[in-house]
Design a protein around this motif. Structure first.
Motif: not given
Lengths: 336, 336
Positions: A74, A108, A111, A134, A138, A141, B108-109, B111-113
């Motif tokens: 991804f 997306d 992910y 997770n 982060i 990113c 994207d970030t 989504y991770a948050l």
């Protein structure tokens, strides 16, 4: 005795038996395409080998192995869109083969699929495993953002640490730690957590992964300048043509005298009106003059040595360290 | 007695006390901007009210409330990029205010948050909660893909179900179920799971959320044709200008006679060489001729009635249903 090849085969089996195509096909076909393009499958292999290192049952960690590789793919899919890269593993990237919106939405969804695979198998330490996954995501990113920031920056010369608009070696190492190393380290940590390894050993394995990842990325930087096109399938000097501030120009700037520094800076700022191949030649000549190749090899060797030291210190069955040592040697061998 | 306002205030408090800005700021500033733009905060409010409905301690579900709204805003951020929408809540969208790559990576970030917030607070049913969140996320992506597919399709007339290249009412309802309703329903389910509600009640609450979400989306479609610009801040007829196959033209096609159907189809295919406002006028005249407004209101009323029936049937303290009833009325009141 289970070697690297054994775990690679297990990983291939996981991918072969998984179905990625579903409805709507416009969403899932690019996902299937991406996940079947192959690649070295290093992260899931590390995850399973780490699980086995501490006596875990790798059957229980197969979902996580699939999840970590799906996540990795991804990030490549979205990175290729952001970098406007036409090719990945010698094939058209999703945004080129389909379009931008497909790359965004299929990415997306990949992910989300990574999470589905992680959640497939329970574990007493699932909360810790998911948090590791997770927080790693982060950091990846953040690393990608820093990489994009650096593209707009200059090269910091020796002594400069956080000079505005210039990239220092420390900042660069921090960027590749996040962009590349934490995912390798995270894969290893997750495998160890599945096996219920003690906190201390998990930590050592994580640090092994960080040094391995840093060595791997520096190796990649070196190959751009000195790799064998026939072996690596990439034209050398592409980073130079793209003015990419990799470890090579950053380290070179430290080794240059004042005059050489100015020349390097001008070349990377495209200030001289010369053609691309002449630019590559001049940059490579500068690298040669300051003995850059040997210096970078020293830095890579130092990271591999630190990785090995960490691995040696891990309290576990020595035989089970074999696949991790083989992987280290395989990555180390890339430079030859 | 805790009403809707009470839970909305709790949600506002969660957002006010959270820090979204971090390093690198190029990544986190667009996230902070997005999450501070406001909005109705319906999903986290539903989540907390559902938790309280079954006697849960809402303190334990605050992370999930923050997570569900962060996820929702991530989908809006990427949707705005894919739809090339310049404005969101009256302010420039991230891809306009910054650029495309920022919208991709900050999204994207986010989504991770969302996952970080979900993982912040443990729960005995965490695995089930995370699976619900993740399967919901996958459905939202599938719904968005179907929505994009529909943009390239025609309008199916009465009796056609899966006519190639044309959208049927059934397909449309399935699309808005995934794109809009499952996230409302998922938020409610997650709240109920935090409270440890019985499986049966969780299921009824989920179905309440689905019908509420469908009503909400049909309402939105109706407002495009018949909303009060002064109240809703949107120019009416935009879906017509964009040839969007919402519930309005799909239902109208069923009510039209053959001649009217051909006219509607031509108008939505831009076959007549007329200006936009004339097109809106002609489509609205067709809608008028077949009595569309009343028919759509009937469909919306039916969804609200089903939602209410579900809510009535839930075995829980009637007083604690108040905020959910208020929310239903608030959404229902939008049409006036």
């Amino acid at each position: 005795m289970k070697d690297l090849k054994y775990y690679l085969k297990v990983v291939e089996g996981i991918f072969e038996s998984e179905v990625f195509v579903a409805e709507p096909k416009e969403l899932y076909e690019p996902i299937d395409y991406t996940l079947r393009l192959g690649g070295k499958r290093i992260r899931p292999t590390l995850l399973l080998a780490a699980d086995a290192l501490f006596g875990g049952n790798i059957e229980e960690a197969k979902g996580a192995a699939l999840g970590i590789e799906t996540f990795h793919n991804f990030t490549l899919l979205h990175d290729d869109l952001m970098d406007r890269s036409p090719l990945r593993r010698g094939q058209p990237t999703v945004y080129c083969k389909w379009d931008e919106n497909t790359a965004i939405l299929s990415g997306d969804t990949m992910y989300a699929l990574a999470w589905r695979y992680f959640l497939r198998q329970p574990s007493p330490r699932l909360h810790e495993i998911l948090q590791c996954f997770n927080e790693t995501a982060i950091e990846v990113c953040e690393g990608q953002q820093k990489d994009m920031n650096f593209e707009r920056s200059g090269v910091a010369t020796d002594g400069e640490q956080h000079c505005r608009g210039r990239v220092s070696i420390d900042e660069y190492m921090d960027m590749i730690r996040q962009k590349t190393a934490v995912l390798l380290a995270g894969a290893l940590k997750i495998g160890a957590l599945y096996a219920g390894a003690p906190e201390e050993e998990v930590e050592k394995l994580y640090r092994f992964g960080i040094h391995l990842g840093l060595a791997f990325q520096l190796q990649d930087d070196l190959l751009d300048g000195y790799g064998d096109t026939a072996v690596f399938g990439k034209k050398t000097g592409q980073d130079i043509r793209d003015n990419k501030k990799t470890y090579l120009p950053l380290r070179a700037a430290q080794l240059c005298n004042g005059e050489q520094q100015r020349e390097l800076e001008n070349l990377f700022a495209d200030k001289d009106n010369i053609d691309e191949e002449e630019k590559v030649r001049r940059v490579m000549a500068l690298y040669e003059a300051v003995g850059l190749k040997g210096e970078v090899e020293k830095a890579i060797g130092a990271e591999f040595a630190l990785a090995e030291e960490m691995l040696d210190g891990i309290v576990a069955d020595e035989e089970r360290k074999l696949p991790l040592r083989e992987l280290m040697e395989m990555l180390n061998g890339r430079k030859k």
